[in-house]
Design a protein around this motif. Structure first.
Motif, PDB file in Angstrom:
ATOM      1  N   LEU A 197       0.879  -1.168   0.000  1.00  0.00           N
ATOM      2  CA  LEU A 197       0.000   0.000   0.000  1.00  0.00           C
ATOM      3  C   LEU A 197       0.915   1.216   0.000  1.00  0.00           C
ATOM      4  CD1 LEU A 197      -2.893   1.263   0.364  1.00  0.00           C
ATOM      5  CD2 LEU A 197      -2.420   1.235   2.833  1.00  0.00           C
ATOM      6  N   SER A 198       0.756   2.108  -0.970  1.00  0.00           N
ATOM      7  CA  SER A 198       1.663   3.243  -1.076  1.00  0.00           C
ATOM      8  C   SER A 198       0.909   4.537  -1.301  1.00  0.00           C
ATOM      9  CB  SER A 198       2.644   3.024  -2.243  1.00  0.00           C
ATOM     10  OG  SER A 198       3.503   4.147  -2.420  1.00  0.00           O
ATOM     11  N   ASP A 199       1.532   5.632  -0.865  1.00  0.00           N
ATOM     12  CA  ASP A 199       1.043   6.932  -1.293  1.00  0.00           C
ATOM     13  C   ASP A 199       1.214   7.013  -2.808  1.00  0.00           C
ATOM     14  OD1 ASP A 199       3.856   6.895  -0.966  1.00  0.00           O
ATOM     15  OD2 ASP A 199       3.928   9.076  -0.884  1.00  0.00           O
ATOM     16  N   SER A 200       0.482   7.922  -3.435  1.00  0.00           N
ATOM     17  CA  SER A 200       0.478   8.005  -4.896  1.00  0.00           C
ATOM     18  C   SER A 200       1.345   9.159  -5.375  1.00  0.00           C
ATOM     19  CB  SER A 200      -0.952   8.194  -5.399  1.00  0.00           C
ATOM     20  OG  SER A 200      -0.996   8.216  -6.812  1.00  0.00           O
ATOM     21  N   TRP A 201       2.083   8.947  -6.477  1.00  0.00           N
ATOM     22  CA  TRP A 201       2.892  10.008  -7.066  1.00  0.00           C
ATOM     23  C   TRP A 201       3.060   9.726  -8.555  1.00  0.00           C
ATOM     24  CZ3 TRP A 201       6.953   6.846  -8.379  1.00  0.00           C
ATOM     25  CH2 TRP A 201       7.267   5.809  -7.509  1.00  0.00           C
ATOM     26  N   ALA A 202       3.388  10.773  -9.291  1.00  0.00           N
ATOM     27  CA  ALA A 202       3.528  10.646 -10.741  1.00  0.00           C
ATOM     28  C   ALA A 202       4.604   9.632 -11.079  1.00  0.00           C
ATOM     29  CB  ALA A 202       3.885  12.010 -11.356  1.00  0.00           C
ATOM     30  N   GLY A 203       4.266   8.694 -11.953  1.00  0.00           N
ATOM     31  CA  GLY A 203       5.227   7.713 -12.412  1.00  0.00           C
ATOM     32  C   GLY A 203       5.213   6.405 -11.665  1.00  0.00           C
ATOM     33  N   ILE A 204       4.433   6.285 -10.589  1.00  0.00           N
ATOM     34  CA  ILE A 204       4.448   5.032  -9.838  1.00  0.00           C
ATOM     35  C   ILE A 204       3.956   3.870 -10.696  1.00  0.00           C
ATOM     36  CG2 ILE A 204       2.129   5.286  -8.818  1.00  0.00           C
ATOM     37  CD1 ILE A 204       3.394   4.090  -6.224  1.00  0.00           C
ATOM     38  N   ASP A 205       3.084   4.174 -11.676  1.00  0.00           N
ATOM     39  CA  ASP A 205       2.589   3.124 -12.563  1.00  0.00           C
ATOM     40  C   ASP A 205       3.655   2.643 -13.540  1.00  0.00           C
ATOM     41  OD1 ASP A 205       2.598   5.537 -13.885  1.00  0.00           O
ATOM     42  OD2 ASP A 205       0.709   5.220 -14.914  1.00  0.00           O
ATOM     43  N   THR A 206       4.811   3.303 -13.572  1.00  0.00           N
ATOM     44  CA  THR A 206       5.942   2.828 -14.364  1.00  0.00           C
ATOM     45  C   THR A 206       6.570   1.600 -13.707  1.00  0.00           C
ATOM     46  OG1 THR A 206       6.419   5.095 -15.066  1.00  0.00           O
ATOM     47  CG2 THR A 206       8.183   3.489 -15.344  1.00  0.00           C
ATOM     48  N   PHE A 207       6.415   1.494 -12.397  1.00  0.00           N
ATOM     49  CA  PHE A 207       7.085   0.441 -11.639  1.00  0.00           C
ATOM     50  C   PHE A 207       6.138  -0.672 -11.197  1.00  0.00           C
ATOM     51  CE2 PHE A 207       9.142   4.538 -11.125  1.00  0.00           C
ATOM     52  CZ  PHE A 207      10.427   4.256 -11.565  1.00  0.00           C
ATOM     53  N   PHE A 208       4.880  -0.343 -10.895  1.00  0.00           N
ATOM     54  CA  PHE A 208       3.875  -1.320 -10.496  1.00  0.00           C
ATOM     55  C   PHE A 208       2.519  -0.910 -11.072  1.00  0.00           C
ATOM     56  CE2 PHE A 208       6.946  -1.632  -6.944  1.00  0.00           C
ATOM     57  CZ  PHE A 208       7.202  -2.997  -6.974  1.00  0.00           C
ATOM     58  N   VAL A 209       1.685  -1.883 -11.380  1.00  0.00           N
ATOM     59  CA  VAL A 209       0.344  -1.610 -11.897  1.00  0.00           C
ATOM     60  C   VAL A 209      -0.604  -1.393 -10.719  1.00  0.00           C
ATOM     61  CG1 VAL A 209      -1.598  -2.489 -13.240  1.00  0.00           C
ATOM     62  CG2 VAL A 209       0.751  -2.992 -13.962  1.00  0.00           C
ATOM     63  N   PRO A 210      -1.143  -0.182 -10.548  1.00  0.00           N
ATOM     64  CA  PRO A 210      -2.072   0.078  -9.435  1.00  0.00           C
ATOM     65  C   PRO A 210      -3.295  -0.827  -9.502  1.00  0.00           C
ATOM     66  CG  PRO A 210      -1.299   2.145 -10.394  1.00  0.00           C
ATOM     67  CD  PRO A 210      -0.833   1.044 -11.316  1.00  0.00           C
ATOM     68  N   GLY A 211      -3.680  -1.343  -8.351  1.00  0.00           N
ATOM     69  CA  GLY A 211      -4.843  -2.214  -8.273  1.00  0.00           C
ATOM     70  C   GLY A 211      -4.548  -3.655  -8.593  1.00  0.00           C
TER      71      GLY A 211
END
Length: 366
Positions: A285-299
């Motif tokens: 569970l992480s706080d959200s920031w620009a580019g996080i979807d580059t490293f892991f797929v949210p959800g």
């Protein structure tokens, strides 16, 4: 390659994120056949919590003052192929001057890119960068990626060639292990105390703990003040060495990652702790920031939270769904975010820099 590094610390993981990252990188560089010498100022702050005394397969050079060790460093640099200076190295500018006297490829690795750039933008001095900026380095590595970093380093610091080298995890140490009762938690958080993370930590961790008195919450880390807003169901483990991280994460139903403010604002800057937790097989569970979807797929590989309600919703998820998220997050990490992969990326970047230098020399001689 023979690589000499001048860094903040590799000998102590107390209150910093550099040591664990360097340990993973150096281990795998050695396995790839490269030689490593790491110069570290022996400061009391780290000496008091030293958890590595020898660099396996390499050499750790601890020193008290720069001038007495300068001749030793110069001797190692005489035979080196690559010389790396890092952010927050206490002797970075002196080491840079020494490196530029020799033949080794000069490299600067900024493991604190958001802090560096925020200081530059504010007009503040950066103690590990000389007034000449970064123009003398053949390669500049950034812990942060994203679309604006290349421009910022070039325009503000004169960097000629910059590439991201992100965080990573040593999967020899961070891996699924049996849970331990004393680390048991419905939600855990591992991180050194930081003022700039406090507001987010209170929203995503402290407030949910006060809401769910029936659940157990656990914090691990150093430098927490006496006035931290504890509640009866928040437990605390003071500084954990890397050898205990796997058991800490493996004993959690869910673990929280909170990103330093400057890193979150800049984006594309995952902490190594994020990959460590994923490699241990715990749902993230992480706080959200620009580019996080580059490293892991949210959800699918990670859960994101912006408020107390998001944390409470994650805690209410069925175990089976959390296990699927944990499995997918671990698979992604093992495929793309290991120390072994980063070591190979670093070698490729260094070889490219060496090739570029050779081409430049041939052009000058022609």
């Amino acid at each position: 390659m023979r690589i000499v590094i001048f860094g903040l610390t590799i000998s102590s993981s107390w209150g910093n994120g550099h040591a664990t990252l360097w340990r993973g990188l150096c281990k795998h560089l050695v396995r790839l056949g490269h030689t490593i010498v790491f110069f570290e100022r022996d400061t009391p702050y780290y000496a008091g919590a030293r958890d590595l005394h020898e660099l396996p397969g390499g050499q750790l050079k601890l020193f008290s003052d720069w001038e007495p060790v300068r001749p030793v460093a110069k001797q190692y640099l005489r035979d080196a192929d690559v010389a790396i200076v890092t952010s927050y190295c206490p002797d970075a500018i002196a080491a840079t001057d020494l490196i530029l006297e020799g033949r080794a490829i000069p490299v600067f690795y900024d493991l604190d890119t958001p802090v560096t750039l925020s200081r530059i933008v504010a007009g503040e001095a950066v103690p590990y960068i000389s007034p000449r900026g970064l123009r003398d380095f053949d390669l500049v590595l950034s812990f942060t990626g994203g679309p604006g970093i290349l421009h910022e380093f070039r325009s503000r610091l004169g960097a000629r060639h910059i590439e991201p080298l992100y965080g990573h995890v040593d999967t020899d140490i961070h891996r699924p292990v049996a849970p331990q009762a004393h680390y048991s938690a419905d939600l855990s958080y591992l991180g050194t105390y930081s003022d700039d993370r406090q507001r987010t930590l209170e929203a995503l961790f402290v407030a949910p703990a006060r809401n769910r008195h029936d659940l157990r919450f656990l914090i691990g880390g150093a430098q927490y003040p006496d006035d931290f807003p504890w509640s009866p169901n928040i437990y605390f483990v003071r500084h954990l060495p890397p050898s205990e991280h796997a058991a800490f994460f493996a004993s959690s139903r869910l673990t929280l990652n909170v990103t330093r403010r400057a890193m979150a604002e800049m984006g594309w800057c995952p902490s190594g702790r994020l990959f460590e937790a994923a490699a241990c097989g715990v749902p993230l569970l992480s706080d959200s920031w620009a580019g996080i979807d580059t490293f892991f797929v949210p959800g699918d590989e990670i859960l994101l939270a912006k408020s107390e309600d998001d944390t409470l919703a994650a805690l209410a998820m069925p175990d089976a769904k959390l296990r699927r998220i944990a499995q997918r997050g671990r698979e992604r990490t093992m495929d793309q975010h290991t120390s072994e992969k980063r070591a190979n990326e670093l070698v490729a970047l260094l070889e490219r820099a060496a090739s570029g230098r050779m081409c430049q020399r041939q052009t000058e001689e022609a």
